[in-house]
Write a protein that holds these residues in place. Structure first.
Motif, PDB file in Angstrom:
ATOM      1  N   ILE A 197      33.966  37.919  42.524  1.00 59.83           N
ATOM      2  CA  ILE A 197      35.015  37.243  41.763  1.00 59.83           C
ATOM      3  C   ILE A 197      36.033  38.306  41.354  1.00 59.83           C
ATOM      4  N   GLU A 198      37.294  38.066  41.682  1.00 58.11           N
ATOM      5  CA  GLU A 198      38.330  39.053  41.376  1.00 58.11           C
ATOM      6  C   GLU A 198      38.549  39.185  39.869  1.00 58.11           C
ATOM      7  N   GLY A 199      39.044  40.355  39.492  1.00 56.78           N
ATOM      8  CA  GLY A 199      39.392  40.589  38.097  1.00 56.78           C
ATOM      9  C   GLY A 199      40.780  40.036  37.796  1.00 56.78           C
ATOM     10  N   ARG A 200      40.876  39.316  36.687  1.00 54.15           N
ATOM     11  CA  ARG A 200      42.172  38.777  36.251  1.00 54.15           C
ATOM     12  C   ARG A 200      42.281  38.996  34.752  1.00 54.15           C
ATOM     13  N   ALA A 201      43.492  39.327  34.339  1.00 53.40           N
ATOM     14  CA  ALA A 201      43.722  39.586  32.914  1.00 53.40           C
ATOM     15  C   ALA A 201      45.074  39.036  32.505  1.00 53.40           C
TER      16      ALA A 201
END
Length: 113
Positions: free
Chosen positions: A67-71
């Motif tokens: 799961i990609e990192g998102r901020a």
């Protein structure tokens, strides 16, 4: 290598489901691993192979989905992709980031017979 402890817990969850649902064995285990969660997918796969020996999941295929990192950037008010905690916003270069996704470790599904 905390992946061993994680897989020990994963095999425990599988055992609980086997007892509850009365299946013979697991053929596939799907887990979601966030890239920000400090879990090495290769180490996780190795640990699963070791920890699942003698269990209903011994021959199961471990399907690891990253799961990609998102901020959320508080400086530019955008949801952005990040590869590591502490990265600057790719849009504005700011560091006021609140992680929204990417630190998960989730058992998503089991295929059983």
């Amino acid at each position: 290598m905390h992946e061993v402890a994680l897989c020990n817990s994963l095999v425990g969850l599988i055992h609980d489901q086997q007892r509850e649902r009365q299946f013979a064995r697991v053929t596939r285990v799907v887990v979601e691993v966030g890239v920000l969660g400090h879990v090495d997918p290769h180490a996780l796969a190795f640990a699963f192979e070791v920890e699942s020996r003698g269990s209903a999941a011994e021959e199961a295929v471990l399907d690891i989905r990253e799961i990609e990192g998102r901020a959320w950037c508080m400086d530019c008010s955008e949801l952005v992709s990040i590869a590591r905690r502490g990265d600057a916003c790719p849009g504005c270069g700011g560091f006021g980031m609140i992680v929204e996704q990417g630190d998960e470790l989730r058992l998503r599904e089991l295929e059983v017979v």
